[in-house]
Design a protein around this motif. Structure first.
Motif, short mmCIF file in Angstrom:
data_model
loop_
_atom_site.label_atom_id
_atom_site.label_comp_id
_atom_site.label_asym_id
_atom_site.label_seq_id
_atom_site.Cartn_x
_atom_site.Cartn_y
_atom_site.Cartn_z
N ASN A 165 4.25 10.20 3.18
CA ASN A 165 4.14 9.22 4.27
C ASN A 165 3.35 7.99 3.83
OD1 ASN A 165 5.52 10.84 5.99
ND2 ASN A 165 3.71 11.70 6.97
N GLN A 166 2.31 8.27 3.06
CA GLN A 166 1.47 7.15 2.60
C GLN A 166 2.26 6.21 1.68
OE1 GLN A 166 -1.91 9.31 1.08
NE2 GLN A 166 -3.07 9.02 2.97
N PHE A 214 3.67 3.61 3.80
CA PHE A 214 2.68 2.63 4.24
C PHE A 214 2.26 1.69 3.11
CE2 PHE A 214 1.92 6.24 7.24
CZ PHE A 214 2.36 5.60 8.38
N GLU A 257 -2.33 2.90 6.10
CA GLU A 257 -1.87 3.59 7.31
C GLU A 257 -2.49 2.96 8.55
OE1 GLU A 257 -1.52 8.04 7.09
OE2 GLU A 257 -2.59 7.69 5.23
#
Lengths: 360, 490
Positions: A10-11, A14, A146
């Protein structure tokens, strides 16, 4: 793998969108309308292929090489000597981008809310801040990306306020001339630069499943934001005025009166400023990582060295017209170099894989 | 080197033990005869041990009930078991340990000819009754708060969590104070990796003295210069229970009326306990108001300063006229004007804290009105400035946690200085530095900004706003580092 440099899947999303979305928001419309007039926003969409190509090719290269770290992968493809040269070039690419972002922020602030401060002072303070953010590695940058991402959503909300206030004739006819749209594409390169960070960070992702999709999602998000901002700017103030302004989107947000703070400008600069710090931090990580890999100087020292280099280079990029003309000249070469590196690396890695499979 | 092992001569044993107990007037060395012929000493500290309990449950049975001889060490176990009217006792032959036990309120019995002493629990547990918390008021929560009695505090927790998984690990901390402490957690909820991290730091603290949870907190945190609290101090049992059931641990100390909850994350310091008792929409409204208040404390003053000093063009004309009229004849520059008022308010508040409760409140209100009125009448401070400062001061009261409120209150000063130096850019960099500092921080390996960074989407139901209560009462994945490692999600 340094634990301070590992990030989650997920990072990765971002970080990639954070590395791209920056100065481009306020300057992009001006550049594209100069060449493609009211169809400038279409050039922004088309140019979105560049970041997608970058994340896709980077992923494919690493997949073929079992996600080994950058230096190891590059040495397998290009050998030690060329890797050294390429790593320095990558480092220069990010130092230049960071300098352009930091000086862009300084130019913009001295143009709008911080007229009383010298841009040189702003460059040095911002660089020190970027150093503080970057010195502990990619993990901290990713976490901050994030947080700052949630602020980006507000950047989306500001143009929504203007969407029904524009004049539809400002964007008609939708396509004026295909040739001019193609010619406008290189002016968007600076806005999309930063995506090259994927070349360095894909091996640092802990869970690599779905990395490709996440990377593409980040590129689509960025392209959508850029297109939306450019479209609303042209819709509201028309391509002629847009092409004459240095910061057309800033002009747009400054036109509407709201209570207490007069207009959206300070609010926008507050949100956007945080975003710019983050963009510069992503680029600074790229510069530091490659510099450290090329010179074998420890990361923290490299971080300070590249910070000084970027700050010094940033001084040359003041005022804005200097920055604009230099980036317009340099960016096509840097983008050309990156595309060439990626395509060649992709072909060689595929060839090696086929050869290996044939042997097996 | 003082000899430590007991011998057969009870007078010699008395001397050995006395080496480890201060010879104060309340150190009682009561000589008795057991079964009318066996010499013995009953040793305790009057006040620390419950004197009437010692007399009734230990001295009386030993003197009047025992009718058998005590010739060997094994006999005293039988004697204690048979005659002492006590709930627990143990045997020990080390004079240093016996001394330490006496100092912690226990009673020791040494008998002539026996090389072992009886140690009996006789702690005087006369403490303040359970009262309502004065620093953490609650409207819908329970009224009780912790006391200085560690056993009572642990009982309150046990009463609320009737589960066999509730674990209490006792330990002693402070070489001089030898303070009793307890680590409490729910075994089947807390993450094993997190528990190991907590234990490795909590159980290895070396300190000469341990007075309060606040002192202990500073021994176990990793970044002492960081402004933000890395553990949560609370005197409310309901809060501790809520945290234990989320997978955290609590540390209790004897003579301390608060518990230390670890790990702590940034967001939870702004989540009031009433948020979970109130209706969903109302609770969220309160919570959002609280976050707005925090932002107001941090940037309202600096923004006002920047607008006055550098960016007056950003103010709408009418508002600008109001401010100009209010500032006419004010000799102080805006920065000093705001700073002076902020410092005056801090002095008043600090004064209010030190005074008795009703007087303190009166001082804060009356002092605020008097000083504010006098300052504006004397043309030292404008009405607009007073209004801004008053809003920021009132906003600080919305922060539910005292430690975090102190931290946020302090931060408005550097923000103000940055705004004075760099205007809008100063506020921007101040805010960003705060973000970076918060993101770099962790509490016992748990990122301080979780579940926002790193994003744990499953926990997003209770961050800036809360979801329906049945979705909130899940164990947060942010507090499960081993799960994150297993899922390669860190």
């Amino acid at each position: 793998m340094n634990k301070n440099n590992t990030i989650t899947r997920n990072q990765y999303f971002f970080v990639i969108q954070s590395a791209m979305i920056g100065i481009g928001i306020i300057t992009l419309a001006s550049g594209v309308t100069k060449k493609a007039q009211q169809s400038g926003w279409i050039a922004v969409i088309l140019a979105g292929i560049y970041p997608i190509l970058c994340v896709l090719l980077s992923y494919e290269i690493y997949k073929d090489l079992n996600f080994v770290e950058y230096t190891q992968a590059s040495e397998q493809i290009y050998g030690k000597f060329l890797t050294k040269i390429f790593t320095f070039l990558f480092s220069f690419n990010f130092i230049f981008l960071e300098a352009a972002v930091v000086s862009g922020l300084a130019n913009e602030l001295t143009f709008s809310t911080t007229k009383f401060l010298s841009p040189y002072v702003l460059i040095f303070i911002t660089s020190a801040l970027i150093y503080y953010n970057t010195v502990d590695g990619l993990k901290i940058i990713a976490r901050l990306s994030e947080l700052v991402f949630y602020l980006t959503i507000f950047i989306f909300l500001i143009p929504i306020y203007f969407i029904n206030k524009g004049d539809i004739t400002n964007v008609l006819p939708i396509v004026s001339d295909y040739g001019s749209i193609i010619k406008a594409i290189p002016t968007t390169f600076f806005a999309y630069s930063g995506v090259e960070l994927s070349i360095a960070i894909i091996p640092m992702i802990t869970n690599k499943m779905g990395t490709k999709g996440v990377g593409i999602a980040a590129c689509i998000f960025t392209t959508t934001l850029y297109t939306f901002v450019t479209f609303v700017t042209i819709l509201f103030i028309g391509w002629k005025l847009t092409s004459q302004l240095k910061y057309p989107f800033l002009y747009l947000v400054a036109t509407t009166e709201i209570p207490v703070i007069s207009n959206f400008e300070p609010l926008f600069i507050f949100i956007w400023g945080n975003k710019i710090f983050q963009t510069a931090a992503c680029m600074h990580f790229g510069a530091t990582y490659y510099f450290s890999e090329a010179t074998k100087i420890p990361y923290k020292i490299s971080c300070a060295v590249t910070c000084i280099l970027a700050a010094l280079l940033g001084l040359i990029l003041v005022p804005e017209h200097n920055r604009g003309s230099i980036t317009d000249k340099v960016m096509p070469f840097l983008v050309g170099y990156i595309i060439l590196w990626l395509i060649t690396a992709f072909l060689i890695s595929k060839f090696k894989k086929v050869k290996k499979n044939a042997k097996a | 080197m003082i000899e430590q092992v007991l011998v057969q001569d009870y007078n010699k044993n008395l001397q050995l033990i006395s080496n480890f107990v201060a010879q104060n007037s309340n150190f009682i060395k009561k000589e008795i005869l057991i079964n009318g012929k066996i010499n013995a000493y009953v040793l305790f500290i009057d006040g620390l041990a419950n004197k009437s309990y010692v007399e009734e449950s230990i001295i009386k049975p030993l003197m009047y009930k025992v009718d058998e001889d005590i010739t060997k060490d094994e006999d005293i176990y039988e004697i204690a078991k048979k005659y002492l009217v006590v709930s627990s006792f143990r045997l020990n032959n080390n004079a240093k340990d016996i001394g330490a036990e006496i100092l912690s309120g226990k009673t020791a019995v040494i008998i002539d000819g026996i090389k072992t002493a009886m140690i009996i629990d006789s702690l005087n547990d006369k403490y303040r009754d359970i009262q309502e918390s004065t620093s953490e008021k609650s409207i819908l929560g329970t009224r009780e708060s912790f006391t200085e009695n560690i056993n009572l505090n642990l009982t309150i927790i046990q009463r609320k969590i009737k589960s066999p998984s509730l674990k209490i690990e006792r330990f002693v901390v402070g070489e001089k104070t030898r303070t009793e402490a307890a680590l409490v957690y729910v075994e089947d909820i807390i993450d094993k990796e997190l528990l190991n991290t907590i234990k490795s730091r909590v159980l290895t603290v070396k300190a000469p003295a341990m007075h309060t949870t606040g002192v202990f907190e500073q021994f176990i945190e990793r970044r002492p210069f960081n402004l933000f609290p890395q553990a949560k101090n609370t005197e409310r049992p309901d809060k501790v229970v809520f945290d234990l059931l989320e997978g955290k641990a609590a540390i209790f100390f004897a003579e301390s009326s608060s518990a230390l909850v670890v790990p702590a994350t940034f967001i939870e310091f702004f989540q009031g306990f009433e948020d979970y008792s109130e209706r969903l929409v109302i609770a969220n409204f309160s919570r959002i108001t609280r976050f707005i208040a925090v932002i107001s404390v941090l940037i309202l003053g600096p923004i006002y300063l920047t607008l006055l000093l550098y960016n007056a063009e950003l103010l709408p004309y009418q508002l600008m006229m109001v401010i100009i009229n209010s500032r006419k004849g004010i000799p102080l520059p805006p920065f000093l004007e705001i700073l002076a008022m902020e410092i005056a308010i801090e002095i008043l508040r600090e004064g209010g804290v030190r005074l008795p409760n009703p007087v303190g409140t009166t001082l804060a209100i009356v002092g605020g009105i008097v000083i504010g009125d006098a300052a504006t009448r004397a043309n030292l401070v404008s009405h607009a400035t007073l209004f801004i400062v008053a809003i920021t001061v009132v906003s600080t009261f919305l922060i539910p946690n005292y430690q975090m409120a102190l931290c946020i209150r302090f931060l408005r000063f550097p923000m103000l200085i940055l705004a004075q130096m760099f205007g809008f850019y100063g506020i921007l960099i101040g805010f960003y530095i705060l973000l970076v500092a918060l993101v770099k921080l962790d509490s016992f390996g748990i990122p301080y900004f979780s579940p926002m960074a790193p994003s744990r989407f499953k926990d997003f139901g209770d961050v800036f706003v809360r979801d329906q209560i049945k979705k909130v009462f899940n164990e947060p994945v942010s507090l499960k580092p081993s799960l994150a490692r297993r899922n390669k999600d860190e």
